[in-house]
Design a protein around this motif. Structure first.
Motif, PDB file in Angstrom:
ATOM      1  N   UNK A 195       0.835  -1.210   0.000  1.00 33.13           N
ATOM      2  CA  UNK A 195       0.000   0.000   0.000  1.00 33.13           C
ATOM      3  C   UNK A 195       0.868   1.258   0.000  1.00 33.13           C
ATOM      4  N   UNK A 196       1.923   1.252   0.779  1.00 35.92           N
ATOM      5  CA  UNK A 196       2.843   2.392   0.831  1.00 35.92           C
ATOM      6  C   UNK A 196       3.478   2.640  -0.526  1.00 35.92           C
ATOM      7  N   UNK A 197       3.947   1.581  -1.168  1.00 35.69           N
ATOM      8  CA  UNK A 197       4.576   1.734  -2.480  1.00 35.69           C
ATOM      9  C   UNK A 197       3.586   2.262  -3.514  1.00 35.69           C
ATOM     10  N   UNK A 198       2.390   1.701  -3.533  1.00 35.56           N
ATOM     11  CA  UNK A 198       1.383   2.110  -4.517  1.00 35.56           C
ATOM     12  C   UNK A 198       0.962   3.558  -4.283  1.00 35.56           C
ATOM     13  N   UNK A 199       0.689   3.917  -3.032  1.00 36.32           N
ATOM     14  CA  UNK A 199       0.264   5.292  -2.730  1.00 36.32           C
ATOM     15  C   UNK A 199       1.342   6.317  -3.073  1.00 36.32           C
TER      16      UNK A 199
ATOM     17  N   UNK B 273       3.848   6.112  -5.203  1.00 41.13           N
ATOM     18  CA  UNK B 273       4.049   6.231  -6.656  1.00 41.13           C
ATOM     19  C   UNK B 273       2.839   6.884  -7.318  1.00 41.13           C
ATOM     20  N   UNK B 274       1.639   6.519  -6.914  1.00 38.40           N
ATOM     21  CA  UNK B 274       0.434   7.098  -7.518  1.00 38.40           C
ATOM     22  C   UNK B 274       0.352   8.609  -7.252  1.00 38.40           C
TER      23      UNK B 274
ATOM     24  N   UNK C 210       2.848  10.570  -6.592  1.00 43.57           N
ATOM     25  CA  UNK C 210       3.943  11.200  -7.332  1.00 43.57           C
ATOM     26  C   UNK C 210       3.580  11.370  -8.798  1.00 43.57           C
ATOM     27  N   UNK C 211       2.928  10.381  -9.380  1.00 42.58           N
ATOM     28  CA  UNK C 211       2.510  10.484 -10.786  1.00 42.58           C
ATOM     29  C   UNK C 211       1.485  11.611 -10.948  1.00 42.58           C
ATOM     30  N   UNK C 212       0.542  11.702 -10.033  1.00 43.18           N
ATOM     31  CA  UNK C 212      -0.489  12.748 -10.123  1.00 43.18           C
ATOM     32  C   UNK C 212       0.141  14.142  -9.989  1.00 43.18           C
ATOM     33  N   UNK C 213       0.987  14.327  -8.982  1.00 44.64           N
ATOM     34  CA  UNK C 213       1.629  15.617  -8.799  1.00 44.64           C
ATOM     35  C   UNK C 213       2.662  15.898  -9.881  1.00 44.64           C
ATOM     36  N   UNK C 214       3.323  14.862 -10.390  1.00 46.72           N
ATOM     37  CA  UNK C 214       4.279  15.031 -11.475  1.00 46.72           C
ATOM     38  C   UNK C 214       3.594  15.463 -12.758  1.00 46.72           C
ATOM     39  N   UNK C 215       2.386  14.959 -12.995  1.00 43.30           N
ATOM     40  CA  UNK C 215       1.624  15.397 -14.172  1.00 43.30           C
ATOM     41  C   UNK C 215       1.297  16.870 -14.068  1.00 43.30           C
TER      42      UNK C 215
END
Length: 142
Positions: free
Chosen positions: A122-126, A128-129, A131-136
């Motif tokens: 859960x920690x890894x998925x949250x 990364x997810x 980070x992808x949203x904020x990176x976009x």
């Protein structure tokens, strides 16, 4: 030969050539990444302080701060600055979520192998997810 008679492989000292074949459990990966993210945030602390100072000092300094993301900073191009900020975003998010995971496990004494694995995933998925949203957003995709 029965299951009890089979000898399991024993790894005492892992050689450098065994790293590619050795599988770490998710909890170990989260723990290692927690240390890496903390070190990354510590090493880039001068850059973080510079960004904060430029963003709040004045309108002119905020313009310099904004220009660093589009035209670059010193000899570094703008896309590289964005990648560094993206790495900082991941480090902060991962360190926060993994730290909350550790605090929760310490407070509730839930130390089973299954719970550790599920919270690690859960920690890894949250992290990364998010980070992808904020990176976009950082790269202007929305």
């Amino acid at each position: 030969m029965s299951e009890a008679a089979k000898k399991r492989p024993e790894f005492r000292n892992i050689h450098i050539t065994d790293i590619l074949t050795y599988r770490l459990p998710p909890a170990a990966i989260v723990s290692i990444l927690h240390r890496i993210s903390g070190a990354l945030m510590f090493l880039l602390l001068p850059f973080i302080i510079w960004m904060f100072d430029k963003s709040v000092s004045s309108e002119i300094s905020f313009g310099q701060f904004s220009a660093a993301f589009s035209s670059g900073l010193w000899i570094l191009p703008g896309w590289f600055i964005k990648l560094v900020v993206l790495a900082l975003m991941w480090a902060y998010l991962h360190h926060l979520i993994a730290g909350l995971r550790h605090l929760y496990m310490d407070a509730t004494h839930k130390l089973s192998k299954e719970f550790g694995k599920s919270t690690a995933v859960t920690t890894l998925v949250l992290s990364v997810a998010l980070t992808v949203i904020l990176g976009a957003k950082l790269f202007g995709l929305y």
